[in-house]
Write a protein that holds these residues in place. Structure first.
Motif, mmCIF file in Angstrom:
data_model
loop_
_atom_site.group_PDB
_atom_site.id
_atom_site.type_symbol
_atom_site.label_atom_id
_atom_site.label_comp_id
_atom_site.label_asym_id
_atom_site.label_seq_id
_atom_site.Cartn_x
_atom_site.Cartn_y
_atom_site.Cartn_z
ATOM 1 N N GLN A 286 1.061 -1.159 0.147
ATOM 2 C CA GLN A 286 0.079 0.125 -0.303
ATOM 3 C C GLN A 286 1.071 1.285 -0.132
ATOM 4 O OE1 GLN A 286 -2.976 -0.048 2.988
ATOM 5 N NE2 GLN A 286 -3.764 1.947 2.554
ATOM 6 N N SER A 293 -4.067 7.299 -2.345
ATOM 7 C CA SER A 293 -3.729 6.038 -1.795
ATOM 8 C C SER A 293 -4.027 4.874 -2.875
ATOM 9 C CB SER A 293 -4.393 5.686 -0.610
ATOM 10 O OG SER A 293 -4.034 6.706 0.395
ATOM 11 N N LEU A 295 -3.244 0.484 -3.705
ATOM 12 C CA LEU A 295 -2.826 -0.809 -3.049
ATOM 13 C C LEU A 295 -2.612 -1.643 -4.542
ATOM 14 C CD1 LEU A 295 -3.126 -2.939 -0.696
ATOM 15 C CD2 LEU A 295 -5.329 -3.558 -1.555
#
Length: 643
Positions: A286, A293, A295
């Protein structure tokens, strides 16, 4: 005196304030004290619990997102592996064609008739492979044989690709396949326009040689478009928050550029922030790019030298987590206020019933276990506590009586155990005396039988542990076969094929003998071999992290229908197993219900897990084989062999 009076006057207000606090506290009712305690004691844990729950909810959201996208990555990897097998299979078909190999290895110029034959028959069959598998884009053979004529689009000169950067890499593989992601025009720059795919392709390249396996003959090329090779990556139906990315061994990035994941950052920028590894298992990272953000779930595919990455945007997930936190905090505050009000109204009733319990407990504390508990009604915690307290008093009285009886029974059990031990030693000594008498009389066969029988009895009766070394079990069945050979006039032939590293394999005690008993019982009853001997073979090999033990015989075998039923009976529930046994009884097969093997299988499952146990294989009139799978473990305890 004046100083003391002054000190007393100065200390009096402090003493008076302290006394006032105690008086105020004493005057408060127990109900109010409980409310205050509840506010102080419960409020802090609620805040901590709320913080933990919110973080746990966030972690669960990320975990669920990781699991779901990990499954997407796993599905795509499965698609890739299937396509790899398809291209390998196509390569095998291409290189196994005798007529094509003969043409590629000719040592003289071909006339027009021969070339036409190759074109109409051999090349057309190659094209059949292509059209039979629509995902295959091209099948080409590049040869350096000067006597071979080019037959488009299958047979081409190797000189067309000698300047390609991947040509030397293919030659370095010495006949092993080389995978690479290329532009279609990189493979054949001057190919006809109708063959150009105008998109990157996954290419399988392999050198093939003359029959002497040393002289270079050419290079086989099988290609598939990336949209067919990575079907999920380039699918038009995508999750808006995730997108699969393919990174070639040269570092090129391929993906669906129109994905919403790449609105703020392009695929190359995201991949540059990610450290690619050579781990074939899934790895999750991550990270943030410009406050956004992401992942990334990555997996390396060594067969094609490419990385597969599922890039997930966490913008929607983080927004949902924030909204959930706001709602959860508001709910916790409302719940806390409601609990304070509810506890205030409930504690008056609870305290009255608790007082009755307290008085009864004081009597029990003084030693009066015959106390009668006043009736306390209700199904809440206090009523339940009263019920269990009443049962506890009854149980204490029962335990007092049982303890006296248990002490008497313990003495009796000690005497009985001592008697059994004396009986066992008497039996061992008797067998030893018989053995010595047989040796004195020259009856060495009887002496050997007594030795085997004594070893069997010691091994089975002196049960100190459930696990032993495999060599202990083998020694036990050797004794067993020696004894049974007396009954069958030496017609039992036990053969061993055990790898040395398996001799110390951890095994359940008495797990091999039931299989031997079945083999002898059913194999000898319907023996079909010409010499009338029953050959039983025990083998043990290590396979990676498992130890495979096989007990096979050359007996009459088991009918297919009955074999399937016996295998199912090993793992049936008890009720279904009893029904299956009744079915065998009705078919007059009550002597073959597999109860011994079922018991061994259940012990293996309880010790090692459901993936281990027993499987039965057989062919009627030929053989029966029992396969026992154990986790490979080296036994370091003391041996249980008794000679």
């Amino acid at each position: 005196m004046k100083q003391q009076e002054v000190k007393q006057e100065m200390g009096f207000p402090a003493i008076r304030r302290s006394s006032g606090k105690r008086t105020f506290t004493i005057k408060l009712s127990l109900q109010v004290k409980l409310i205050l305690s509840f506010v102080i004691v419960i409020f802090i844990p609620v805040i901590l619990f709320s913080w933990y729950t919110l973080n746990q909810e966030s972690a669960n959201s990320i975990k669920e997102l990781t699991v779901n996208n990990g499954k997407v990555l796993a599905v795509e990897r499965t698609n890739v592996e299937n396509n790899v097998e398809l291209m390998k299979w196509t390569a095998q078909l291409a290189l196994s064609s005798r007529e094509m190999n003969s043409y590629l290895q000719v040592q003289q110029r071909q006339n027009a008739v021969d070339v036409l034959h190759i074109k109409n028959d051999v090349v057309n069959s190659f094209q059949y492979f292509l059209f039979n598998n629509p995902r295959i884009a091209n099948v080409r053979l590049f040869t350096d044989n000067p006597y071979v004529n080019e037959i488009w689009p299958v047979i081409l000169r190797e000189s067309r690709i000698e300047d390609k950067p991947w040509h030397d890499e293919v030659m370095k593989q010495n006949g092993l396949p080389w995978w690479d992601i290329l532009k279609d025009d990189d493979v054949l720059a001057d190919s006809p326009s109708e063959l150009s795919l105008n998109e990157p392709i996954m290419t399988y390249l392999q050198e093939f040689k003359y029959p002497d396996y040393t002289t270079h003959n050419g290079i086989l090329e099988i290609s598939m478009t990336l949209s067919n090779f990575f079907t999920r990556t380039f699918s038009s139906v995508q999750d808006k928050d995730s997108q699969l990315i393919v990174v070639s061994r040269s570092g090129q990035v391929f993906s669906l550029r129109s994905s919403s994941v790449f609105k703020q950052q392009c695929a190359e920028e995201l991949i540059n922030r990610l450290k690619l590894t050579s781990n074939t298992d899934q790895e999750t990272v991550q990270f943030k790019v410009n406050g956004q953000s992401y992942l990334a779930i990555q997996s390396y595919i060594p067969s094609i030298g490419a990385h597969l990455v599922n890039m997930v945007s966490l913008a929607s997930t983080m927004e949902g987590i924030h909204d959930s936190r706001v709602r959860y905090i508001a709910l916790v505050l409302l719940l806390l206020a409601f609990l304070v009000l509810l506890s205030y109204s409930m504690q008056a009733m609870i305290l009255r019933r608790l007082k009755a319990l307290r008085e009864s407990m004081e009597q029990v504390r003084s030693g009066n276990f015959d106390v009668e508990l006043p009736p306390i009604t209700g199904t809440d915690e206090v009523g339940e506590l009263s019920f269990h307290y009443h049962n506890l008093i009854l149980k204490i009285n029962e335990l007092i009586q049982e303890q006296a009886a248990r002490q008497a029974a313990g003495k009796e059990a000690e005497l009985r155990a001592l008697k059994n031990q004396i009986d066992s030693h008497f039996l061992y000594n008797t067998l030893e005396n018989v053995k010595m008498l047989a040796e004195i009389e020259g009856q060495y066969l009887i002496s050997d039988i007594m030795t085997s029988l004594g070893g069997m009895m010691r091994y089975s009766m002196e049960w100190k542990r459930d696990h032993v070394m495999l060599k202990d079990e083998i020694q036990q069945v050797l004794h067993y076969v020696s004894v049974m050979n007396i009954r069958y006039d030496g017609r039992l032939d036990l053969r061993l094929s055990v790898e040395p590293e398996c001799l110390k394999q951890e095994s359940l005690k008495m797990s091999l003998q039931p299989a031997l008993e079945n083999a002898i019982k059913h194999g000898m009853s319907r023996m079909h071999s010409s010499d009338g001997n029953l050959v039983i073979t025990i083998s043990a090999v290590r396979r990676v992290e498992d130890c495979i033990i096989e007990i096979s015989d050359n007996g009459c075998g088991i009918p297919e229908e009955k074999l399937g039923l016996l295998n199912r009976m090993l793992r049936m529930e008890e009720s279904a197993y009893q029904d299956a046994r009744q079915l065998l009884v009705h078919k007059k097969n009550h002597d073959s219900n597999g109860i011994g093997l079922r018991n061994v299988d259940q012990r293996l499952v309880m010790s090692y897990g459901k993936e281990y146990g027993i499987r039965i294989e057989s062919q009627e009139g030929s053989y029966t084989r029992i396969i026992m799978t154990l986790p490979y473990r080296s036994w370091e305890g003391e041996t249980d062999i008794y000679d």
